[in-house]
Scaffold this motif. Structure first.
Motif, short mmCIF file in Angstrom:
data_model
loop_
_atom_site.label_atom_id
_atom_site.label_comp_id
_atom_site.label_asym_id
_atom_site.label_seq_id
_atom_site.Cartn_x
_atom_site.Cartn_y
_atom_site.Cartn_z
N GLU A 351 0.83 -1.21 0.00
CA GLU A 351 0.00 0.00 0.00
C GLU A 351 0.86 1.26 0.00
OE1 GLU A 351 -2.41 -0.46 3.44
OE2 GLU A 351 -3.69 -2.02 2.56
N GLU A 352 1.95 1.25 0.77
CA GLU A 352 2.85 2.41 0.79
C GLU A 352 3.50 2.62 -0.57
OE1 GLU A 352 5.57 1.71 4.06
OE2 GLU A 352 4.61 3.32 5.18
N TYR A 357 4.01 5.35 -5.80
CA TYR A 357 4.09 5.18 -7.25
C TYR A 357 3.03 6.01 -7.96
CZ TYR A 357 4.58 2.72 -11.72
OH TYR A 357 4.79 2.41 -13.04
N VAL A 358 1.82 6.05 -7.41
CA VAL A 358 0.76 6.86 -8.01
C VAL A 358 1.07 8.34 -7.89
CG1 VAL A 358 -1.68 7.48 -7.81
CG2 VAL A 358 -1.00 5.08 -7.67
N GLU A 359 1.65 8.75 -6.78
CA GLU A 359 2.01 10.15 -6.60
C GLU A 359 3.05 10.60 -7.61
OE1 GLU A 359 3.70 13.07 -3.01
OE2 GLU A 359 3.32 10.93 -2.65
N GLN A 360 3.89 9.67 -8.05
CA GLN A 360 4.91 9.99 -9.05
C GLN A 360 4.40 9.88 -10.48
OE1 GLN A 360 8.08 7.29 -8.06
NE2 GLN A 360 8.72 8.44 -6.23
N GLY A 361 3.10 9.61 -10.66
CA GLY A 361 2.51 9.57 -11.99
C GLY A 361 2.23 8.18 -12.52
N GLU A 367 1.15 -3.53 -11.81
CA GLU A 367 1.72 -4.39 -10.78
C GLU A 367 3.24 -4.43 -10.85
OE1 GLU A 367 -0.13 -8.28 -10.51
OE2 GLU A 367 -1.83 -7.53 -11.67
N GLU A 368 3.78 -4.52 -12.05
CA GLU A 368 5.23 -4.61 -12.19
C GLU A 368 5.90 -3.33 -11.72
OE1 GLU A 368 8.62 -5.42 -15.67
OE2 GLU A 368 6.47 -5.51 -16.14
N GLY A 369 5.31 -2.17 -12.07
CA GLY A 369 5.89 -0.90 -11.63
C GLY A 369 5.85 -0.74 -10.12
N ILE A 370 4.76 -1.17 -9.47
CA ILE A 370 4.66 -1.08 -8.02
C ILE A 370 5.66 -2.02 -7.36
CG2 ILE A 370 3.13 -1.44 -6.06
CD1 ILE A 370 0.81 -0.64 -7.88
N ALA A 371 5.82 -3.23 -7.93
CA ALA A 371 6.78 -4.17 -7.37
C ALA A 371 8.20 -3.63 -7.47
CB ALA A 371 6.68 -5.51 -8.10
N LEU A 372 8.54 -2.98 -8.58
CA LEU A 372 9.87 -2.38 -8.71
C LEU A 372 10.05 -1.22 -7.75
CD1 LEU A 372 10.26 -2.45 -12.61
CD2 LEU A 372 11.44 -3.89 -10.93
N ALA A 373 8.98 -0.42 -7.55
CA ALA A 373 9.05 0.69 -6.60
C ALA A 373 9.26 0.17 -5.17
CB ALA A 373 7.79 1.54 -6.69
N MET A 374 8.62 -0.94 -4.85
CA MET A 374 8.79 -1.52 -3.52
C MET A 374 10.20 -2.07 -3.35
SD MET A 374 6.09 -3.93 -1.48
CE MET A 374 5.99 -5.14 -2.80
N ARG A 375 10.75 -2.66 -4.41
CA ARG A 375 12.13 -3.15 -4.32
C ARG A 375 13.11 -2.00 -4.16
NH1 ARG A 375 14.78 -6.50 -9.23
NH2 ARG A 375 14.68 -4.43 -10.17
#
Length: 474
Positions: A351-352, A357-361, A367-375
């Motif tokens: 969730e964080e 990720y959404v705040e950055q556009g 899903e892949e973009g969020i997973a990379l952001a979490m990594r």
């Protein structure tokens, strides 16, 4: 089985490391506890971080507090023995405590030498407050499944569950104030330079609380506990349990992996060629077992033809789908982007990362973009914020908060010690006759008592008879 009281409230603030980033800050955290009324045993304790959300009360977005699944985990924790951890004192073991370890080990194979000195108590009734997690459908369903009745305390009436309320002051006096980072109830009681001292993560603080329960609380005499056979003797919760379990018996609630899955968070899903979607994540079965459900209706009209799924927010990499047809079985599915995440993560981490990720556009459906952001967030946690001069960065970034207790949902069938034992009629059980001696004298008997042939009085037999009553004929 006996009544228990459950509660969750905010104790004094503790300076901690952030559960995800490792940043030092003052955080509140909620304590969720279950206290046995008869023995004052702390059946379960769970700490949950509190992160405020954005917006007015009742309409806040984001944040973190106690959720229904945290309460269910607290309940499940009470039904299972607590294991000891490496580094704990040997006195925390059940085998070296006042618990009847030999009898418990014979009745329950889960009691081993690595079991901590905290008994397993299956509550008959629990008294809870009217917080939203306790009133949730998930918690109520779990209590019905476990055969536990629920009684609500009145609003604004903490005296309806006084043991649970009193526990929090005990926690502050006997545990929290001795932990580095405690900010105290008032500023004048706070230690100096807390921001420069080594701190604990919430996972570490949870383990310290477990050790405190087994080592100090359960083995400390409680002035509110009196041995029923010797009212003048003040006993500890473990001693009280040993006295009561001898009369009531021990009948645990052994949970199979299939039953434990029923305690996880429910979700109703539709199976497609891509798999299933839970919380904006796609899951697929490694063995392609979901193919048999693809495009089919479950036949459950109340669920709109969807299939039942269960998942753990502290270990969301796996989702279990239940195929109720014929004999019924569970299908394990895994997150399709699992390979991008080589570290433990939780729903809160997701969730964080999604919000960032959404705040950055980015898109919330990527899903892949969020997973990379979490990594990336995890990698940045290795260095963390600026540190005082002379300190070294941690060898590993802090682990995310993982609930403190993990339900054993994988297929490992426990042995039921009561398998094949027929049911008995309690009315047919005849109680033993009471001994015609004062209860306080039962602790003075060093050997079995036998009646005197002359008087019929009970006396000590053998050489230890000098500890009993004096024989007037001697």
């Amino acid at each position: 089985m006996s009544p228990a009281q459950k509660d969750g409230t905010t104790p004094p603030t503790q300076t901690q490391k952030h559960p995800t980033t490792g940043q030092r800050s003052a955080h509140n955290y909620l304590h969720n506890i279950a206290v046995d009324v008869a023995t004052r045993t702390i059946m379960a304790v769970m700490m949950v971080p509190v992160v405020p959300g954005d917006g007015p009360v009742g309409k806040r977005i984001g944040g973190r507090a106690t959720r229904a699944f945290d309460i269910v985990l607290t309940l499940a924790q009470a039904l299972a023995p607590m294991p000891t951890r490496p580094g704990w004192s040997p006195l925390t073991a059940a085998a070296s405590s006042a618990l009847p370890y030999a009898a418990l080990n014979a009745a329950d194979p889960r009691f081993t030498e690595a079991t901590a000195a905290r008994p397993v108590i299956r509550p008959r009734t629990i008294i809870i407050d009217q917080g939203s997690p306790y009133l949730s459908e998930h918690f109520q369903t779990a209590c019905d499944f476990l055969g536990i009745s629920v009684r609500l305390a009145r609003k604004g009436c903490p005296t309806d569950k006084p043991l649970a309320e009193r526990y929090f002051r005990t926690l502050g006096d006997r545990f929290s104030q001795h932990v580095v980072g405690w900010t105290a109830r008032r500023l004048e009681h706070r230690g100096k330079r807390l921001d420069r001292k080594p701190l604990w993560t919430l996972n570490q603080l949870q383990q310290l609380a477990y050790e405190w329960v087994a080592l100090e609380h359960q083995q400390r005499p409680h002035k509110g506990l009196r041995n029923p056979y010797a009212p003048g003797m003040v006993v500890s919760p473990n001693m009280m349990y040993a006295a009561l379990v001898a009369g009531t018996g021990y009948r645990p609630r052994l949970m199979t992996p299939e039953e434990n899955r029923k305690l996880l968070i429910p979700a109703w899903v539709t199976v497609t060629d891509k798999g299933i979607t839970v919380e904006n994540r796609t899951y697929q079965s490694p063995t392609r077992e979901l193919a048999g459900l693809q495009g089919r209706s479950s036949g459950l009209t109340q669920a709109g033809g969807r299939w039942e799924a269960r998942w753990d927010p502290y270990h969301p990499v796996v989702v279990w789908v239940y195929d109720h047809r014929e004999q019924g079985h569970w299908i394990q599915t895994r997150f399709v982007q699992e390979a991008l995440l080589d570290h433990p993560w939780t729903q809160y981490c997701w969730e964080e990362a999604t919000a960032q990720y959404v705040e950055q556009g980015g898109a919330a459906s990527d899903e892949e973009g969020i997973a990379l952001a979490m990594r990336d967030r995890r990698l940045r946690a290795k260095t963390g914020p600026p540190r005082p001069r002379g300190t070294q960065p941690p060898a590993q970034p802090p682990m995310p908060f993982q609930g403190g207790f993990t339900l054993p949902v994988h297929d490992e069938e426990p042995e039921d010690p009561y398998a094949g034992v027929p049911d008995f009629d309690p009315v047919a059980i005849q109680p033993y006759e009471a001994l015609p001696i004062p209860g306080r004298d039962t602790y003075l008997l060093a050997s079995p008592t036998v009646p005197s042939p002359a008087t019929g009085d009970y006396r000590e037999s053998g050489p230890a008879g000098e500890l009993g009553s004096e024989d007037p004929d001697a």
